[in-house]
Structure formats: C-alpha cells, structure tokens
Design an enzyme around this catalytic site. Structure first.
Site, short mmCIF file in Angstrom:
data_model
loop_
_atom_site.label_atom_id
_atom_site.label_comp_id
_atom_site.label_asym_id
_atom_site.label_seq_id
_atom_site.Cartn_x
_atom_site.Cartn_y
_atom_site.Cartn_z
N THR A 70 1.02 -1.30 -0.03
CA THR A 70 0.09 -0.03 0.40
C THR A 70 0.38 1.08 0.17
O THR A 70 0.33 2.04 -0.94
CB THR A 70 -1.29 0.06 1.64
OG1 THR A 70 -1.64 -1.01 0.78
CG2 THR A 70 -1.78 1.24 1.34
ZN LIG Z 1 -2.65 -1.46 -0.15
#
Ligand SMILES: [Zn+2]
Length: 401
Positions: A70
């Site tokens: 992320t």
């Molecule tokens: Zn992510």
C-alpha cells in the site's frame, strides 16, 4: 535584498501565480480503491464504476510497482518514482539515518515525519508551490510537511470513517462560495482491501465491499453534479489481492540458522538483516534454490523489480511464489488474501479508470505501469512533471484533443 523584503516579494509572487493558475486549472480528483482488482469490475456490482469507464478511459489492468503493497504504491502514484527511488520502500521501514524510529503505517509520529517522505516530491507539494490548492481525504504522505509543504486541507487518517462519510467530507470542501477552489483532491477508500485480506478475493464479503465502494463513487459523481462541478477523475488502486492458504506457508525460521538474522518484514516477501558476524551463514542458507520462493542479496534482485538499491531495503529479500506466505512463527498462518507479490503477477493487477473533460469516451488502454499515472496527473494540472520513472506515452490515446 533584506530578508523581510525578500520574503514579501516571494509572497507577492506566490499570490499572483496562485490565482492565475488556480482559476485556469479544472479540479482533478485522484481516487484510490485500495486492493481493487480489475476483475472485480466484472462481478455485476459496479454500475457506477462501469459507467465511468465506458464514458471515459480504462486500462485492461495497471501494473503496480514492487513491492505490491500500500504505502510504496500510493507514493509511486503521486511521484512517478519506483519505491526504491522515492524512499517509501515498505509499509514498515528502518533507516540508519533516522535512528531510534521505526516507520510503520499506523505510527502517527512516523507518518507525519517528513524525513521518510523527502526523497520525492508528490503532486500536491508541486501543486501548492504553484498556487494550486489541494485537499487530501487521506493519502499516504499527506500528513507530513514534505519539503516543508502540506496540502491546504489534509485531515489526519481515520480508519473508522466509512466511505460515505469520506465522500461527504470531500464534497464539503468543493464549490464553496468565497473560498479559493481546490485544484487537486484525493480520496482514499479501504473497504475492498480489508475484505480481501480477511475473507479472500473470491469471497462474497469482498464482492459486497466492492458494491459499497461503487455506491460511494456514485455519491461522489452525484455530489459533483449537484454542485455543477466539472472534474477530471482518475480512479486507481494500489495493487490487487491473491488468495492465500495455511497449506502454502514457508517457515523461514526453520530454514535459517538460529540467531543469524533479524526479521524486518514477512508475508508475500520477507526481508532480513544479518546479525553481526553471521552474514556468510545467513547468505549460505538463503542464496540457493528454494521451494516456493526466491532469495537475493538486496543489490542483486532482478532489474525488472527495480528494488534493492535504497538504503532502507533490508540486506536480504525473499519473494514467495504468488499465493504463498513466508512466516517466522506459527502465528501468522495464511488465510484470506494477501498482496506484495511479484508486481507482474496477474493477481496483483490494479485498476485505472479516468473520466472528465480531459478524456475521450470509450477508450480501453492496454496494461501499463503505475509510474505513468504521475505525468498524467501533472498534465491535468498544467504542471511540468519532475523527472520520474513514469512516461505519459501509454496514456496519450485516452486524452481528448
Ligand atoms: Zn493497499
């Protein structure tokens, strides 16, 4: 020039460039649906996203950067740099030059510390420096004063904010009378990633999370229409999701000599440092053919992964076959879904949808790299892109003349 005069002159210049640019630039909204795979758009629960894709441009898939996780990929999307080049090489990091602090996504003291982010300049910093106001309804990096600059509006991340509340809050910043308009805004939605991790990408729960997020996107489109705001909207994800299983786990602690290493990260890939004097022993255990994974010294990863030269990358990296997990104890057995694998694995594919006055309708682009989103965003904002790993060429067919 006296310091004060110089400061004043700078302010005047800033004020002039501010308003001239801000009025000329239509709003660009960058939306991230964390963990959203392209095939989720074919589950029959995304009428809003599919309508936007048909009325604008979409990619068959967008390749994330390695590691397909992320924070590194969100920073790549707004800088055009591979994680190795922008410095946010992991969700969890150590840096000998920032002693005594461990960077982690949920450590507010770390995410607000610009030293972790200062190796690059994200879109909103360049925008603010050119008088384009920006607002971030969450984006990794937005809580730090990168190069001393923060977005005009940037509330701290609140994971408890449901998607509909995030959209309402973003809309409340737009189209306000007597307020200089925003030129760049971000919206971050994480329900799909959470469901994918907990229940796996093929679960009903993940499909229902996709449906919820699609409704939030519909709410955003309706809210913009109500305010008569034309905007270019770029909807992306940071990575996909692969199903994992307790049957597909490599126990690193059983392969490596006890006391020879310090674990830095584990999961779809593992990072380790050697303990003092034990490097040769650790290297001998890792650097040989392995079942379900490949291991390298940090400087020797395949060039296509573009990873391993940043000082923050640990000394040894092992990458699991897609769907396998590398663990160091018996607590974290695989279940649900995971990401972080080879960035060209189809399961790691991300979405790209772009709509608004800058885009042609009905364009389907072949897969491209997520570093190419940055020069597109800069084009939409009429800003000169900084040197990056991205190239706008694959996206040019999507742009209206
Ligand atoms: Zn992510």
């Amino acid at each position: 020039m006296k310091p004060m005069l110089k400061k004043l002159a700078g302010l005047v210049l800033l004020a002039v460039s501010c308003c001239a640019t801000a009025h000329a630039t239509p709003l660009t909204i960058l939306v991230s649906i964390d963990g959203m795979r392209p095939d989720y758009l074919e589950r029959g629960v995304t009428p809003n996203l599919n309508r936007l894709a048909a009325g604008g441009a979409r990619a068959v898939a967008m390749r994330p950067s390695f590691p397909s996780i992320t924070f590194p990929n969100h920073y790549t999307l707004v800088t055009g740099l591979r994680p190795d080049h922008h410095g946010v090489v992991d969700n969890n990091m150590d840096d000998a030059e920032i002693p005594g602090v461990r960077f982690s996504m949920d450590n507010p003291a770390a995410v607000t510390d610009r030293r972790w982010w200062d190796q690059a300049e994200p879109v909103w910093v360049t925008a603010e420096l050119h008088g384009i106001r920006s607002g971030t309804l969450f984006w990794p990096g937005s809580e730090a004063a990168i190069h001393g600059v923060r977005p005009t509006v940037a509330p701290p991340f609140d994971s408890k904010h449901p998607a509909v509340v995030r959209v309402d809050r973003l809309l409340s910043w737009l189209g306000r009378a007597n307020v200089e308009p925003l030129g760049f805004a971000t919206l971050y939605l994480d329900d799909v990633d959470h469901a994918g991790h907990t229940f796996g990408p093929d679960s009903g729960q993940t499909t229902r999370a996709v449906a919820r997020i699609d409704q939030a996107i519909g709410q955003l489109i309706d809210g913009l229409a109500k305010r008569h705001l034309g905007a270019n909207i770029v909807i992306v994800s940071d990575h996909g999701m692969a199903p994992v299983s307790a049957e597909r786990v490599v126990r690193m602690d059983r392969l490596l000599p006890e006391g020879s290493y310090r674990k830095v990260v584990s999961g779809p890939y593992a990072g380790m440092e050697a303990m003092p004097g034990r490097e040769d022993q650790l290297a001998a255990a890792l650097l040989k053919p392995q079942d379900h994974m490949q291991c390298w010294r940090k400087g020797e990863l395949p060039a296509r992964l573009a990873y391993g030269h940043n000082a923050r990358v640990p000394a040894f990296i092992c990458l699991a076959d897609t769907g396998w997990m590398l663990t160091f104890n018996d607590k974290a057995l695989g279940k649900g879904g995971a990401h972080g694998y080879d960035n060209v694995a189809p399961e790691m594919g991300a979405i790209f949808i772009a709509t608004g006055p800058a885009f042609k309708p009905g364009v389907v682009l072949p897969a491209f790299d997520n570093v190419d989103v940055y020069p597109l965003l800069m084009r939409l904002l009429n800003l000169e892109p900084l040197p990056s790993d991205g190239d706008i060429t694959p996206l040019l067919p999507a742009l209206a003349p």
